[in-house]
Design a protein around this motif. Sequence first.
Motif, PDB file in Angstrom:
ATOM      1  N   UNK A 175      -5.035  -6.350  66.385  1.00  0.00           N
ATOM      2  CA  UNK A 175      -4.126  -7.458  66.137  1.00  0.00           C
ATOM      3  C   UNK A 175      -2.748  -7.189  66.739  1.00  0.00           C
ATOM      4  N   UNK A 176      -2.210  -8.194  67.441  1.00  0.00           N
ATOM      5  CA  UNK A 176      -0.886  -8.088  68.053  1.00  0.00           C
ATOM      6  C   UNK A 176       0.107  -9.069  67.430  1.00  0.00           C
ATOM      7  N   UNK A 177      -0.394 -10.243  66.993  1.00  0.00           N
ATOM      8  CA  UNK A 177       0.492 -11.292  66.490  1.00  0.00           C
ATOM      9  C   UNK A 177      -0.145 -11.994  65.289  1.00  0.00           C
ATOM     10  N   UNK A 194       9.842  -8.405  52.566  1.00  0.00           N
ATOM     11  CA  UNK A 194      10.419  -7.426  53.497  1.00  0.00           C
ATOM     12  C   UNK A 194       9.460  -6.248  53.680  1.00  0.00           C
ATOM     13  N   UNK A 195       8.733  -5.886  52.618  1.00  0.00           N
ATOM     14  CA  UNK A 195       7.763  -4.776  52.705  1.00  0.00           C
ATOM     15  C   UNK A 195       6.678  -5.088  53.734  1.00  0.00           C
ATOM     16  N   UNK A 196       6.188  -6.327  53.736  1.00  0.00           N
ATOM     17  CA  UNK A 196       5.160  -6.710  54.707  1.00  0.00           C
ATOM     18  C   UNK A 196       5.751  -6.738  56.112  1.00  0.00           C
ATOM     19  N   UNK A 197       6.979  -7.219  56.259  1.00  0.00           N
ATOM     20  CA  UNK A 197       7.625  -7.210  57.571  1.00  0.00           C
ATOM     21  C   UNK A 197       7.715  -5.791  58.112  1.00  0.00           C
ATOM     22  N   UNK A 198       8.101  -4.853  57.250  1.00  0.00           N
ATOM     23  CA  UNK A 198       8.208  -3.447  57.681  1.00  0.00           C
ATOM     24  C   UNK A 198       6.827  -2.876  57.997  1.00  0.00           C
ATOM     25  N   UNK A 199       5.825  -3.184  57.183  1.00  0.00           N
ATOM     26  CA  UNK A 199       4.461  -2.723  57.424  1.00  0.00           C
ATOM     27  C   UNK A 199       3.980  -3.201  58.790  1.00  0.00           C
ATOM     28  N   UNK A 200       4.193  -4.488  59.093  1.00  0.00           N
ATOM     29  CA  UNK A 200       3.754  -5.038  60.372  1.00  0.00           C
ATOM     30  C   UNK A 200       4.520  -4.419  61.536  1.00  0.00           C
ATOM     31  N   UNK A 201       5.783  -4.143  61.321  1.00  0.00           N
ATOM     32  CA  UNK A 201       6.590  -3.486  62.351  1.00  0.00           C
ATOM     33  C   UNK A 201       6.006  -2.112  62.677  1.00  0.00           C
ATOM     34  N   UNK A 202       5.645  -1.368  61.646  1.00  0.00           N
ATOM     35  CA  UNK A 202       5.037  -0.042  61.828  1.00  0.00           C
ATOM     36  C   UNK A 202       3.698  -0.157  62.552  1.00  0.00           C
ATOM     37  N   UNK A 203       2.939  -1.201  62.224  1.00  0.00           N
ATOM     38  CA  UNK A 203       1.628  -1.423  62.852  1.00  0.00           C
ATOM     39  C   UNK A 203       1.749  -2.040  64.252  1.00  0.00           C
ATOM     40  N   UNK A 204       2.985  -2.344  64.666  1.00  0.00           N
ATOM     41  CA  UNK A 204       3.260  -2.993  65.959  1.00  0.00           C
ATOM     42  C   UNK A 204       2.586  -4.371  66.067  1.00  0.00           C
TER      43      UNK A 204
END
Length: 135
Positions: free
Chosen positions: A43-45, A58-68
């Motif tokens: 997954x990319x987007x 915000x936790x999910x935003x950070x999680x997705x950021x870590x997962x790129x």
Amino acid sequence: MKIRVVSTRNEILSLNPNEKVVHLAFRPSNKDVFLLVETCPKLEVIQLPKSYRRTVSRAIEMFLEIQKVELLEGDVWGHRKDINEYFIIPSSVISKIRSMKAQGTPAERIVEKIAQESKLDPKMVSYIMSRKDLE
């Protein structure tokens, strides 16, 4: 380019693990996002409607950021899930982006023009432009 449209959380487990771009047409919980990333490791987007995007923690935003994985807001205008589970970005849009890039048009101008003409969110247009297979 195809965007997989997911209407309910029950569909997440049945997704193809090779999906790269997914539009969630429901308000996802943190658990739904974790499950989606686990089910689709490439997954990319993740695209969400504007009203749902504002409710993502915000936790999910950070999680997705870590997962790129990029989290974008936007809609799939005129798409009917009962006819096709994918929203297809027309090849004419891809061709126009390629053409404008080849002519040396500034990226901001391409994004502005394509978003206006195609009803795609400007960030989705930027994502399309950044793809290696577009070059």
